[in-house]
Write a protein that holds these residues in place. Structure first.
Motif, PDB file in Angstrom:
ATOM      1  N   PHE A 107       0.817  -1.213   0.000  1.00  0.00           N
ATOM      2  CA  PHE A 107       0.000   0.000   0.000  1.00  0.00           C
ATOM      3  C   PHE A 107       0.853   1.267   0.000  1.00  0.00           C
ATOM      4  CE2 PHE A 107      -3.137  -3.015   0.835  1.00  0.00           C
ATOM      5  CZ  PHE A 107      -4.401  -2.457   0.936  1.00  0.00           C
ATOM      6  N   GLY A 108       2.124   1.130   0.400  1.00  0.00           N
ATOM      7  CA  GLY A 108       2.985   2.304   0.476  1.00  0.00           C
ATOM      8  C   GLY A 108       2.449   3.325   1.466  1.00  0.00           C
ATOM      9  N   SER A 109       2.409   4.595   1.050  1.00  0.00           N
ATOM     10  CA  SER A 109       1.967   5.678   1.944  1.00  0.00           C
ATOM     11  C   SER A 109       0.455   5.714   2.132  1.00  0.00           C
ATOM     12  CB  SER A 109       2.436   7.026   1.392  1.00  0.00           C
ATOM     13  OG  SER A 109       1.893   7.255   0.099  1.00  0.00           O
ATOM     14  N   ASP A 110      -0.263   4.800   1.499  1.00  0.00           N
ATOM     15  CA  ASP A 110      -1.725   4.773   1.640  1.00  0.00           C
ATOM     16  C   ASP A 110      -2.187   3.948   2.834  1.00  0.00           C
ATOM     17  OD1 ASP A 110      -2.471   6.377  -0.625  1.00  0.00           O
ATOM     18  OD2 ASP A 110      -1.767   4.729  -1.895  1.00  0.00           O
ATOM     19  N   ALA A 111      -1.236   3.365   3.585  1.00  0.00           N
ATOM     20  CA  ALA A 111      -1.588   2.618   4.792  1.00  0.00           C
ATOM     21  C   ALA A 111      -0.591   2.949   5.894  1.00  0.00           C
ATOM     22  CB  ALA A 111      -1.594   1.118   4.516  1.00  0.00           C
ATOM     23  N   GLU A 112      -1.096   3.269   7.078  1.00  0.00           N
ATOM     24  CA  GLU A 112      -0.249   3.531   8.241  1.00  0.00           C
ATOM     25  C   GLU A 112      -0.632   2.560   9.353  1.00  0.00           C
ATOM     26  OE1 GLU A 112       0.741   6.975  11.605  1.00  0.00           O
ATOM     27  OE2 GLU A 112      -0.776   7.337  10.047  1.00  0.00           O
ATOM     28  N   ILE A 113       0.325   1.751   9.777  1.00  0.00           N
ATOM     29  CA  ILE A 113       0.078   0.813  10.866  1.00  0.00           C
ATOM     30  C   ILE A 113       0.137   1.583  12.184  1.00  0.00           C
ATOM     31  CG2 ILE A 113       0.792  -1.336  11.968  1.00  0.00           C
ATOM     32  CD1 ILE A 113      -0.090  -1.636   9.047  1.00  0.00           C
ATOM     33  N   LEU A 114      -0.950   1.549  12.932  1.00  0.00           N
ATOM     34  CA  LEU A 114      -1.011   2.254  14.210  1.00  0.00           C
ATOM     35  C   LEU A 114      -0.681   1.333  15.384  1.00  0.00           C
ATOM     36  CD1 LEU A 114      -4.286   4.319  13.590  1.00  0.00           C
ATOM     37  CD2 LEU A 114      -1.909   5.016  13.182  1.00  0.00           C
ATOM     38  N   GLU A 115      -1.217   0.150  15.367  1.00  0.00           N
ATOM     39  CA  GLU A 115      -0.993  -0.842  16.423  1.00  0.00           C
ATOM     40  C   GLU A 115      -0.981  -2.239  15.802  1.00  0.00           C
ATOM     41  OE1 GLU A 115      -4.395  -0.131  18.875  1.00  0.00           O
ATOM     42  OE2 GLU A 115      -3.332   1.276  20.176  1.00  0.00           O
ATOM     43  N   PRO A 116      -0.232  -3.169  16.418  1.00  0.00           N
ATOM     44  CA  PRO A 116       0.669  -3.064  17.573  1.00  0.00           C
ATOM     45  C   PRO A 116       1.925  -2.252  17.236  1.00  0.00           C
ATOM     46  CG  PRO A 116       0.068  -5.355  17.118  1.00  0.00           C
ATOM     47  CD  PRO A 116      -0.337  -4.553  15.932  1.00  0.00           C
ATOM     48  N   ILE A 117       2.575  -1.741  18.244  1.00  0.00           N
ATOM     49  CA  ILE A 117       3.709  -0.859  18.034  1.00  0.00           C
ATOM     50  C   ILE A 117       4.875  -1.579  17.364  1.00  0.00           C
ATOM     51  CG2 ILE A 117       4.687  -1.283  20.325  1.00  0.00           C
ATOM     52  CD1 ILE A 117       4.622   2.055  18.332  1.00  0.00           C
ATOM     53  N   GLU A 118       5.055  -2.902  17.671  1.00  0.00           N
ATOM     54  CA  GLU A 118       6.170  -3.626  17.051  1.00  0.00           C
ATOM     55  C   GLU A 118       5.935  -3.827  15.560  1.00  0.00           C
ATOM     56  OE1 GLU A 118       3.955  -6.861  19.506  1.00  0.00           O
ATOM     57  OE2 GLU A 118       4.294  -4.688  19.543  1.00  0.00           O
ATOM     58  N   TYR A 119       4.666  -3.948  15.154  1.00  0.00           N
ATOM     59  CA  TYR A 119       4.364  -4.050  13.729  1.00  0.00           C
ATOM     60  C   TYR A 119       4.674  -2.713  13.047  1.00  0.00           C
ATOM     61  CZ  TYR A 119       1.707  -8.410  14.507  1.00  0.00           C
ATOM     62  OH  TYR A 119       1.323  -9.682  14.820  1.00  0.00           O
ATOM     63  N   ARG A 120       4.330  -1.638  13.737  1.00  0.00           N
ATOM     64  CA  ARG A 120       4.597  -0.298  13.206  1.00  0.00           C
ATOM     65  C   ARG A 120       6.100  -0.099  12.998  1.00  0.00           C
ATOM     66  NH1 ARG A 120       1.966   4.704  13.074  1.00  0.00           N
ATOM     67  NH2 ARG A 120       3.346   6.509  13.285  1.00  0.00           N
ATOM     68  N   LYS A 121       6.901  -0.594  13.947  1.00  0.00           N
ATOM     69  CA  LYS A 121       8.357  -0.465  13.836  1.00  0.00           C
ATOM     70  C   LYS A 121       8.892  -1.254  12.638  1.00  0.00           C
ATOM     71  CE  LYS A 121       9.354   0.453  18.713  1.00  0.00           C
ATOM     72  NZ  LYS A 121       9.990  -0.067  19.958  1.00  0.00           N
ATOM     73  N   ASP A 122       8.271  -2.404  12.341  1.00  0.00           N
ATOM     74  CA  ASP A 122       8.675  -3.185  11.162  1.00  0.00           C
ATOM     75  C   ASP A 122       8.584  -2.331   9.902  1.00  0.00           C
ATOM     76  OD1 ASP A 122       9.258  -5.497  12.494  1.00  0.00           O
ATOM     77  OD2 ASP A 122       7.348  -6.480  12.075  1.00  0.00           O
ATOM     78  N   PHE A 123       7.471  -1.639   9.764  1.00  0.00           N
ATOM     79  CA  PHE A 123       7.257  -0.813   8.577  1.00  0.00           C
ATOM     80  C   PHE A 123       8.222   0.376   8.566  1.00  0.00           C
ATOM     81  CE2 PHE A 123       3.548  -3.355   8.283  1.00  0.00           C
ATOM     82  CZ  PHE A 123       3.103  -3.267   6.976  1.00  0.00           C
ATOM     83  N   PHE A 124       8.409   0.970   9.723  1.00  0.00           N
ATOM     84  CA  PHE A 124       9.328   2.110   9.810  1.00  0.00           C
ATOM     85  C   PHE A 124      10.728   1.706   9.362  1.00  0.00           C
ATOM     86  CE2 PHE A 124      12.601   4.383  12.188  1.00  0.00           C
ATOM     87  CZ  PHE A 124      12.329   5.699  11.828  1.00  0.00           C
ATOM     88  N   ASN A 125      11.218   0.589   9.873  1.00  0.00           N
ATOM     89  CA  ASN A 125      12.572   0.134   9.537  1.00  0.00           C
ATOM     90  C   ASN A 125      12.694  -0.245   8.066  1.00  0.00           C
ATOM     91  OD1 ASN A 125      13.510   0.459  12.178  1.00  0.00           O
ATOM     92  ND2 ASN A 125      12.859  -1.604  12.777  1.00  0.00           N
ATOM     93  N   ALA A 126      11.641  -0.876   7.518  1.00  0.00           N
ATOM     94  CA  ALA A 126      11.677  -1.278   6.109  1.00  0.00           C
ATOM     95  C   ALA A 126      11.693  -0.057   5.191  1.00  0.00           C
ATOM     96  CB  ALA A 126      10.477  -2.165   5.790  1.00  0.00           C
ATOM     97  N   TYR A 127      10.837   0.914   5.475  1.00  0.00           N
ATOM     98  CA  TYR A 127      10.790   2.120   4.646  1.00  0.00           C
ATOM     99  C   TYR A 127      12.065   2.957   4.821  1.00  0.00           C
ATOM    100  CZ  TYR A 127       5.870   1.300   3.538  1.00  0.00           C
ATOM    101  OH  TYR A 127       4.695   0.764   3.071  1.00  0.00           O
ATOM    102  N   LYS A 128      12.611   2.965   6.034  1.00  0.00           N
ATOM    103  CA  LYS A 128      13.851   3.700   6.283  1.00  0.00           C
ATOM    104  C   LYS A 128      14.997   3.102   5.473  1.00  0.00           C
ATOM    105  CE  LYS A 128      17.060   5.060   9.949  1.00  0.00           C
ATOM    106  NZ  LYS A 128      17.406   4.923  11.391  1.00  0.00           N
ATOM    107  N   SER A 129      15.076   1.766   5.451  1.00  0.00           N
ATOM    108  CA  SER A 129      16.132   1.095   4.688  1.00  0.00           C
ATOM    109  C   SER A 129      16.001   1.389   3.198  1.00  0.00           C
ATOM    110  CB  SER A 129      16.069  -0.419   4.929  1.00  0.00           C
ATOM    111  OG  SER A 129      16.322  -0.725   6.280  1.00  0.00           O
ATOM    112  N   ALA A 130      14.752   1.377   2.712  1.00  0.00           N
ATOM    113  CA  ALA A 130      14.520   1.670   1.297  1.00  0.00           C
ATOM    114  C   ALA A 130      14.903   3.112   0.975  1.00  0.00           C
ATOM    115  CB  ALA A 130      13.060   1.414   0.946  1.00  0.00           C
ATOM    116  N   PHE A 131      14.563   4.035   1.880  1.00  0.00           N
ATOM    117  CA  PHE A 131      14.900   5.447   1.674  1.00  0.00           C
ATOM    118  C   PHE A 131      16.416   5.639   1.616  1.00  0.00           C
ATOM    119  CE2 PHE A 131      16.128   9.528   3.563  1.00  0.00           C
ATOM    120  CZ  PHE A 131      15.532  10.409   2.669  1.00  0.00           C
ATOM    121  N   GLU A 132      17.131   4.989   2.547  1.00  0.00           N
ATOM    122  CA  GLU A 132      18.589   5.123   2.580  1.00  0.00           C
ATOM    123  C   GLU A 132      19.232   4.522   1.335  1.00  0.00           C
ATOM    124  OE1 GLU A 132      19.547   3.223   6.236  1.00  0.00           O
ATOM    125  OE2 GLU A 132      19.064   4.985   7.473  1.00  0.00           O
ATOM    126  N   LEU A 133      18.623   3.462   0.816  1.00  0.00           N
ATOM    127  CA  LEU A 133      19.160   2.815  -0.379  1.00  0.00           C
ATOM    128  C   LEU A 133      19.050   3.729  -1.598  1.00  0.00           C
ATOM    129  CD1 LEU A 133      20.267   0.240  -1.767  1.00  0.00           C
ATOM    130  CD2 LEU A 133      17.891  -0.471  -2.097  1.00  0.00           C
TER     131      LEU A 133
END
Length: 328
Positions: free
Chosen positions: A300-326
């Motif tokens: 979904f990209g930016s069309d979906a934001e995971i709110l809870e659980p917090i650990e699931y949210r962190k998964d998405f944050f780390n994945a998108y951060k890695s892609a951004f840095e790449l």
């Protein structure tokens, strides 16, 4: 004939078929680890495929093409005594004049079944290669044997096997089973496991289990019996598929954009089960494992934001951060 067969045989394959063979050898060789005695050689692979393709097809009712291919890849195959015997019997049945004694006719016969194998989807080819393992696991499933599984990475787990199922999404076959903890009396259910067949190196029996008497569930467990557990897994296989069966189901809260809501309606494959929504129509709750949440909503990209659980949210944050840095 036996002299010719034991000394080897020359066959030619289309380039695309040869590429399939090479790919599968590389893919399936993970099952043997570093054991040189069990290393998956080209001859071992080809003879394994031929043996189980003839068992599957019924050798004497086939139509064989003697066509030569331009730009084909030629190779020498060493045949073991077992396969030489199969080809001799097939030759007697296919041709009363026993023309199969000629190496050229033997090569056509052998090539036919290899070509049939190469036409199969990957998940079906995997079943052919792992046929001996699947047959053994099916026996253990029917007899409720508790198994000691050694994986290709050297890790060991004890599991009560339940079924062998395929994932059409990633073209793999899985052993589905239940991890059990040994208690003073019997075993307590821990969780459900899905192990790719390619990751299983060895399988040994521990003991047969009486599933009605020997398996216990905790007071807070959602299962009252082994039959309840099996019924639950069967339903999950239908709704979620093999890939998302492992792991604990959690309530997942997601905020979707207008485009995200549209995607939610369009992308139905392995969509998590809807549980409820909040007052805001864009915030929706689902029931899903961590892997299913990631696999489904990441598209979904930016069309979906995971709110809870917090650990699931962190998964998405780390994945998108890695892609951004790449890409930055």
């Amino acid at each position: 004939m036996s002299t010719v067969m034991k000394s080897g045989m020359y066959i030619s394959l289309k380039k695309e078929d040869y590429a399939v063979i090479q790919n599968d050898i590389e893919m399936f060789s993970t099952c043997v680890g570093d054991d040189k005695e069990k290393r998956l050689t080209f001859n071992r692979f080809m003879n394994t495929i031929f043996l189980y393709m003839t068992n599957r097809s019924g050798s004497a009712e086939e139509n064989f093409s003697k066509k030569n291919y331009s730009g084909a890849v030629g190779m020498n195959i060493k045949l073991n005594n077992n396969i030489a015997g199969i080809m001799k019997k097939a030759g007697e049945k296919l041709d009363p004049n026993n023309k199969m004694t000629h190496s050229a006719d033997c090569a056509v016969y052998y090539r036919h079944f290899i070509e049939k194998y190469c036409r199969l989807p990957l998940v079906e080819r995997e079943k052919i290669f792992y046929a001996p393992m699947i047959e053994s696991l099916d026996d253990n499933i029917s007899l409720n044997y508790f198994l000691k599984i050694t994986k290709t990475d050297g890790s060991i787990m004890n599991i009560l096997p339940f079924a062998i199922k395929q994932s059409d999404e990633i073209h793999k076959n899985y052993l589905i089973g239940f991890a059990l903890k040994k208690m003073s009396k019997g075993y307590r259910y821990k969780n459900t496991l899905c192990i790719p067949l390619r990751k299983i190196k060895d399988c040994r029996r521990i003991k047969s289990i009486d599933t009605k008497k020997d398996i216990y569930f905790g007071e807070k467990s959602e299962f009252g019996s082994y039959e309840d557990l099996k019924s639950y897994v069967r339903k999950r296989l239908i709704t979620d598929g093999v890939l998302y069966l492992s792991g604990k189901l959690r309530d997942v809260t997601v905020r979707l954009s207008d485009t995200g809501l549209k995607k939610l309606g369009e992308l139905s494959l392995f969509r998590p089960a809807f549980t409820s929504d909040k007052n805001d129509e864009h915030i929706i709750r689902f029931s899903a494992t961590q892997l299913q949440t990631f696999k489904y909503f990441f598209q979904f990209g930016s069309d979906a934001e995971i709110l809870e659980p917090i650990e699931y949210r962190k998964d998405f944050f780390n994945a998108y951060k890695s892609a951004f840095e790449l890409y930055s």
